[in-house]
Design an enzyme around this catalytic site. Sequence first.
Site, PDB file in Angstrom:
ATOM      1  N   ALA A 210       0.823  -1.212   0.000  1.00 24.30           N
ATOM      2  CA  ALA A 210       0.000   0.000   0.000  1.00 24.30           C
ATOM      3  C   ALA A 210       0.860   1.267   0.000  1.00 24.30           C
ATOM      4  CB  ALA A 210      -0.941  -0.008   1.196  1.00 24.30           C
ATOM      5  N   HIS A 211       0.213   2.398  -0.089  1.00 23.83           N
ATOM      6  CA  HIS A 211       0.869   3.703  -0.146  1.00 23.83           C
ATOM      7  C   HIS A 211       1.746   3.951   1.082  1.00 23.83           C
ATOM      8  CE1 HIS A 211      -2.041   5.367   2.815  1.00 23.83           C
ATOM      9  NE2 HIS A 211      -2.803   4.408   2.316  1.00 23.83           N
TER      10      HIS A 211
END
Lengths: 342, 342, 342
Positions: C241-242
């Site tokens: 994820a980010h």
Amino acid sequence: MKKEITLTALAKELGGELVGDGNLTINGIRDIEEALPGDLAFILKKKYEHLLEKTKASCCVVPSQVTETLNNKPIIRCKNPNLAFKKAAELILPNHIPHPKGIHEKAVIADNVTLGKDVSIGCYAVLESGSKIGDGTVIYPHCYIGCRTEIGKNSIIYPNVTIRENIKIGNRVIIHPGSVIGSDGYGYEATRTGHQKIPHIGDVIIEDDVEIGACTTVDRAKIAHTKIGRGTKIDNLVQVAHNVTMGPNCIIVSQCGISGSVKIGKNVIMGGQVGMVEHIEIGDNVMIGAKGGVIKSIPAKSIMAGIPVRPIKKTMKILALEEKLPEIYERLKKIEKKLGVK
Amino acid sequence: MKKEITLTALAKELGGELVGDGNLTINGIRDIEEALPGDLAFILKKKYEHLLEKTKASCCVVPSQVTETLNNKPIIRCKNPNLAFKKAAELILPNHIPHPKGIHEKAVIADNVTLGKDVSIGCYAVLESGSKIGDGTVIYPHCYIGCRTEIGKNSIIYPNVTIRENIKIGNRVIIHPGSVIGSDGYGYEATRTGHQKIPHIGDVIIEDDVEIGACTTVDRAKIAHTKIGRGTKIDNLVQVAHNVTMGPNCIIVSQCGISGSVKIGKNVIMGGQVGMVEHIEIGDNVMIGAKGGVIKSIPAKSIMAGIPVRPIKKTMKILALEEKLPEIYERLKKIEKKLGVK
Amino acid sequence: MKKEITLTALAKELGGELVGDGNLTINGIRDIEEALPGDLAFILKKKYEHLLEKTKASCCVVPSQVTETLNNKPIIRCKNPNLAFKKAAELILPNHIPHPKGIHEKAVIADNVTLGKDVSIGCYAVLESGSKIGDGTVIYPHCYIGCRTEIGKNSIIYPNVTIRENIKIGNRVIIHPGSVIGSDGYGYEATRTGHQKIPHIGDVIIEDDVEIGACTTVDRAKIAHTKIGRGTKIDNLVQVAHNVTMGPNCIIVSQCGISGSVKIGKNVIMGGQVGMVEHIEIGDNVMIGAKGGVIKSIPAKSIMAGIPVRPIKKTMKILALEEKLPEIYERLKKIEKKLGVK
């Protein structure tokens, strides 16, 4: 691509309270630890306010609870710095994503495709017969849009997305790279000569403002529709099986697996890697913790967790007692010894 | 694309018993709640027979247990309405999937590729040197077929599929969009200078009548073969690691992860999100419940569930007692109190 | 593509001890059960030495513990047959992967793209404005390389990979087919009018010698960077994820899900299907067993397993007692009976 703005104007746009020289301007946004003069930076929570001390940013957006300006650095106090970030990015970095513009000469568009105004079709995109693309929608390179599939206005379809035939996609929908919409559902009938494939003649309906992550798969219905309701946001690598309906406004985190014909209400939130069996119903406003295993329907407003999922308080209690099992076992043995049993 | 058929002829084809006017015709199939005059609809289970009351369908296929014709609506009673659905879709909606036809001028086909009769190659598909495509096979746009890869007859490779070099794929195989066949296996040797990549010089063999879902990955063998046996059906987002062998006739539901060198027998069924460690053997006719964690080999015909998997009855018992843990703990404390111990 | 080599020369290159006629040559590598005369075969563990008896291979690499030459077949004893396999494959099957060569005329390369020496760009690859590709790097067909994205030297980007704008990728990086680098992170702010999308204006940095599996997704940062450290190896279907940072030298097995802003140290090993919540830290040299559910930070060097993860010895003890729960319950009832309580 970057726009310059005075702090006075920015504070007004963000609905925040400026402390400092309103005539200063900023023209970029960077992480507070990497920011340079001219940049706006952000602190989302008070606990990070010490970062104000060393930053080179020209201004920081901070939550309302931050009361001091360290180093006489200008700050803009905002109730919701995360929404302020969204607004500031739109103001200072408009069009920060370099979408393709116009119809590329190497896109292959069938004769009877309908294109709205200001549509962009990237290089090597393929639009099959009868498809319709609404005003302002962007189709990136290497996308495949099947026959009679319709996409609404101002949607963005990133590269290498496959959307098969007869799919309906709304306005302002975003589909991230590598995703697949409208693949056959997984349905077989076991017979003496092996698994017989059941045709999937239904479709997929994706309503307005839905976002679908990268490498996510949404299967078409056996008959009727798989449906992702308005405003639902689906993360990467999620499986949505045939005839699932969900939404509006659900949050489905990465790697969830939703089996065939599950009905999910509105405002449902699922943590990552949740899985659920077929043909159940998840009520409105249900929350399911990450990795949850759902084996039966869940009434509205329930907060569930565990494998299998149970009400979260019960699951927490059970997990605490599992943790205690070695102690419980010792206590049991002590009792047995005292009683002379076993 | 739709074919018209009389109810008499349809009932005969479906092997069902018609109640009603055999001269009526139908020319479409729709969900029972959306059906219009002219459509055939389906009820798969008796519990849905109330839907017969309001449907506008011209005829409904129903299971044998449905004894009444409501509203004098014609019905066709079938032993297996799901197989009847398959048959009816083939009759009434032949070619309902608009596959590409012929060799598109913008497909890039190397000089020494061998194409059978009636092969279709979509726009922008790339077929590398030495690949062979059998009669009647369809390759959609944006597929990549590597050097010396062979695909049999009447197979369908949907858009954006990558099949690397030296892969062997049988007849009537279906590979859904975004899947990857023949990527390097995940193998490293830890050394003082970091993880050394081990080459994967083996291949993948996919036998006849296999179906592989969307965004599923099948890694090539380190040496020898990764093998998906005849008639095996794999769902979306499944990981099949290097040197796995499985089948024939397995059912592998979405998001399962099968580690390297696992040997899976025939007719094995895995629910969604099952995971298993490397180098184990799963016997014929094994069933593994969704989310199961398999940490050792499983003998034939076992029915397993849980994390880790155990025989399902045992897992059910343990889950029931976990549910009871708060009560068990209270009972233990009561005993301790009575005995004056702790 | 195959090179011939004498056993004497081969043994020297592998650092192994040859037993047998050094003038014999081999020119291929095959699985020991499929090998033909002229082939080199491998036995990685002593327990497989019985396979030496029947193989037709001209020579076998065996672990040092194998002391006899069966059938007078030449053997090469090596301390680490797996590394010997790597070395032998490089010697005998150099360039065994048929990468595209040169710049294909149907690649679409923007005017201001910078290409190093000996770069190969496959058919239908798309390189957007400002991207840079280092010496010797191979971009396969159907890849999309976004604006200003930079890829270092001698990297390999397999087909149908999407790398969005402003991404930095190092040297000797391998990205397998269907993967997505730089898609928007999954971030929304809940408001009365629905989930507001938070822009993701950060990037992804992938350092040297990283390998990323097929259909894996690495989201761009909200601000600043998502970072995969040097030498980290990520398997298929993994979600990063980010704003995750990890490495160097991590091992992330298939289907793991790493939530936003997680910080992972060096040499961390995760089994398949591990999941973890946002904003936690995983210390250096941590090992997490397959399917582990990580809900809080883990100190360096811990070995964890379970859902939720606990130190592995504790998890093993708890699992053993779960297994015993039926027995424990019977013992509890026996005590209650003896005491006349319930």
